[in-house]
Enzyme design. Sequence first.
Site, PDB file in Angstrom:
ATOM      1  CB  CYS A 169      -0.993   0.063   1.542  1.00 37.76           C
ATOM      2  SG  CYS A 169      -2.132  -1.449   1.122  1.00 37.76           S
ATOM      3  CG  HIS A 197      -3.248   3.419   2.257  1.00 39.07           C
ATOM      4  ND1 HIS A 197      -3.492   3.169   1.124  1.00 39.07           N
ATOM      5  CD2 HIS A 197      -3.322   2.362   2.863  1.00 39.07           C
ATOM      6  CE1 HIS A 197      -4.018   1.980   0.843  1.00 39.07           C
ATOM      7  NE2 HIS A 197      -3.606   1.358   2.180  1.00 39.07           N
ATOM      8  CG  ASN A 244      -6.627  -0.517   0.935  1.00 42.29           C
ATOM      9  OD1 ASN A 244      -6.294   0.104  -0.060  1.00 42.29           O
ATOM     10  ND2 ASN A 244      -6.072  -1.091   2.042  1.00 42.29           N
TER      11      ASN A 244
HETATM   12  O1  UT7 Z   1      -3.952  -1.270   3.477  1.00 43.34           O
HETATM   13  C1  UT7 Z   1      -3.062  -2.107   4.151  1.00 43.34           C
HETATM   14  C2  UT7 Z   1      -3.157  -2.196   5.499  1.00 43.34           C
HETATM   15  N1  UT7 Z   1      -4.427  -2.665   5.962  1.00 43.34           N
HETATM   16  C3  UT7 Z   1      -5.058  -2.034   6.675  1.00 43.34           C
HETATM   17  O2  UT7 Z   1      -4.637  -1.172   7.202  1.00 43.34           O
HETATM   18  C4  UT7 Z   1      -6.183  -2.701   7.510  1.00 43.34           C
HETATM   19  C5  UT7 Z   1      -6.343  -2.686   8.984  1.00 43.34           C
HETATM   20  N2  UT7 Z   1      -7.370  -3.346   9.608  1.00 43.34           N
HETATM   21  C6  UT7 Z   1      -8.639  -3.045   9.716  1.00 43.34           C
HETATM   22  O3  UT7 Z   1      -8.753  -2.188   8.828  1.00 43.34           O
HETATM   23  C7  UT7 Z   1      -9.353  -3.883  10.519  1.00 43.34           C
HETATM   24  O4  UT7 Z   1      -8.820  -4.647  11.571  1.00 43.34           O
HETATM   25  C8  UT7 Z   1     -10.503  -4.579   9.712  1.00 43.34           C
HETATM   26  C9  UT7 Z   1     -11.585  -3.762   8.986  1.00 43.34           C
HETATM   27  C10 UT7 Z   1      -9.897  -5.402   8.858  1.00 43.34           C
HETATM   28  C11 UT7 Z   1     -11.374  -5.364  10.591  1.00 43.34           C
HETATM   29  O5  UT7 Z   1     -12.019  -4.466  11.586  1.00 43.34           O
HETATM   30  P1  UT7 Z   1     -11.756  -4.654  13.239  1.00 43.34           P
HETATM   31  O6  UT7 Z   1     -12.526  -3.869  13.887  1.00 43.34           O
HETATM   32  O7  UT7 Z   1     -10.414  -4.959  13.496  1.00 43.34           O
HETATM   33  O8  UT7 Z   1     -12.498  -6.059  13.552  1.00 43.34           O
HETATM   34  P2  UT7 Z   1     -11.821  -7.378  13.996  1.00 43.34           P
HETATM   35  O9  UT7 Z   1     -11.062  -8.089  12.966  1.00 43.34           O
HETATM   36  O10 UT7 Z   1     -11.396  -7.164  15.439  1.00 43.34           O
HETATM   37  O11 UT7 Z   1     -13.394  -8.314  14.263  1.00 43.34           O
HETATM   38  C12 UT7 Z   1     -14.359  -8.040  15.301  1.00 43.34           C
HETATM   39  C13 UT7 Z   1     -15.408  -9.052  15.013  1.00 43.34           C
HETATM   40  C14 UT7 Z   1     -14.938 -10.493  14.991  1.00 43.34           C
HETATM   41  O12 UT7 Z   1     -16.051 -11.033  15.626  1.00 43.34           O
HETATM   42  P3  UT7 Z   1     -15.812 -11.612  17.345  1.00 43.34           P
HETATM   43  O13 UT7 Z   1     -14.534 -12.350  17.327  1.00 43.34           O
HETATM   44  O14 UT7 Z   1     -15.689 -10.224  18.078  1.00 43.34           O
HETATM   45  O15 UT7 Z   1     -17.050 -12.290  17.583  1.00 43.34           O
HETATM   46  C15 UT7 Z   1     -14.846 -10.775  13.719  1.00 43.34           C
HETATM   47  O16 UT7 Z   1     -15.130 -12.002  13.452  1.00 43.34           O
HETATM   48  O17 UT7 Z   1     -15.864  -8.687  13.869  1.00 43.34           O
HETATM   49  C16 UT7 Z   1     -15.892  -9.940  12.973  1.00 43.34           C
HETATM   50  N3  UT7 Z   1     -15.772  -9.551  11.739  1.00 43.34           N
HETATM   51  C17 UT7 Z   1     -16.736  -9.374  10.701  1.00 43.34           C
HETATM   52  N4  UT7 Z   1     -18.264  -9.145  11.202  1.00 43.34           N
HETATM   53  C18 UT7 Z   1     -18.881  -8.868  10.117  1.00 43.34           C
HETATM   54  C19 UT7 Z   1     -14.653  -9.483  10.909  1.00 43.34           C
HETATM   55  N5  UT7 Z   1     -14.897  -9.031   9.469  1.00 43.34           N
HETATM   56  C20 UT7 Z   1     -16.404  -8.917   9.354  1.00 43.34           C
HETATM   57  C21 UT7 Z   1     -17.112  -8.677   8.534  1.00 43.34           C
HETATM   58  N6  UT7 Z   1     -18.293  -8.629   8.621  1.00 43.34           N
HETATM   59  N7  UT7 Z   1     -16.796  -8.414   7.475  1.00 43.34           N
END
Ligand code: UT7
Length: 330
Positions: free
Chosen positions: A115, A255, A285
């Site tokens: 990225c 970004h 993204n």
């Molecule tokens: O561009 C390159 C660099 N990349 C980035 O900068 C991305 C950085 N990461 C992020 O933007 C975020 O971590 C994500 C958008 C990928 C995920 O968001 P988050 O708030 O960190 O969610 P999480 O991974 O902590 O997951 C929270 C909950 C989990 O469920 P439990 O374990 O709390 O029951 C996940 O299983 O949300 C669940 N979850 C979803 N639910 C609905 C994960 N993905 C999804 C989804 N829809 N798409």
Amino acid sequence: MSKIQAAITAVGGYVPKKILSNKDLETMVDTTDEWIKSRTGILERRILEDGKATSDMACIAVNELLQKRGISALEIDVVICCTITGDLIFPATANIICDKVGAKNAWGFDLAAACSGFLFGLETGSKFIESGKYKKVIVIGGDKMSAILDYTDRNTCIIFGDGTGAVLLEPNEEGLGICDSILRTDGSGREFLHQKAGGSLNPPTAETISAREHYVYQEGKTVFKFAVTNMAEVSKEIMDRNNLTAHDIDYLVAHQANKRIIDATADRMEIGSEKVLMNIQRYGNTTNGTLPLLLWDFEKQLKKGDTLILSTFGGGFTWGSIYLKWAYNS
Ligand code: UT7
């Protein structure tokens, strides 16, 4: 004689027409429009049609840029294509673009820094201009992320989209253009965001394909933590070392990975949301495409002499900031 700086003198861009909305994704994986909006700020993203590749988007962006600047492709000296989804493993997509747009006097190469690729490409291109040898360098940033996404994995497929932008760099002796940069890499972060197979470590086999190892793998929560800390820190660092206050900055061009990461960066810089360029809601993204597509979307708003901070964080890990003074009114 005053110092030669590399200034952006034209911008082009392209996003595919096909829209993949959050509602569409609800029918593909276990997610909701509300979850995606609140956790990322994304409403929809664009998807390039089958049979088209990164170079097809790039050529449209480059042709637009040439037309806006009123120059021929024959005047281009160097083409740097920043991408992680080149048309082929080799040759470089830059070569394909030069051929397709008729840049017969240019040489070029691809640059891979996930990225942060476009930011690293801007720095690289600016050094060609500052050397005095090259007068017109095109830096392209773009990806067909849909080619490497697993549309059964809700952790990744909701975030990314396809799109490409391009800028022209030319010499400037009025103090406009790229003024300073801070770029960083930390390869120990590679385990959290990568594509497992397809390279020389794990060449493609029937096993790698059935294990779905040719798609983006991301441990989102860990990447998020590093992104928030590092993008905010480096953006503040470049302000401090150039004696810039929030008042001096006209726009943050960050970004577009997650609205929460962009907001945290703006907070650390103490700049208001009116100065933060944002199009994540429409494109998601686009990896190497995010920064040039922001410049493309907001080009009319940018005025000669405006102070911009460009900041990125991505796989590698890679991150950085560039401080530049906008060089033209469109
Ligand atoms: O561009 C390159 C660099 N990349 C980035 O900068 C991305 C950085 N990461 C992020 O933007 C975020 O971590 C994500 C958008 C990928 C995920 O968001 P988050 O708030 O960190 O969610 P999480 O991974 O902590 O997951 C929270 C909950 C989990 O469920 P439990 O374990 O709390 O029951 C996940 O299983 O949300 C669940 N979850 C979803 N639910 C609905 C994960 N993905 C999804 C989804 N829809 N798409």
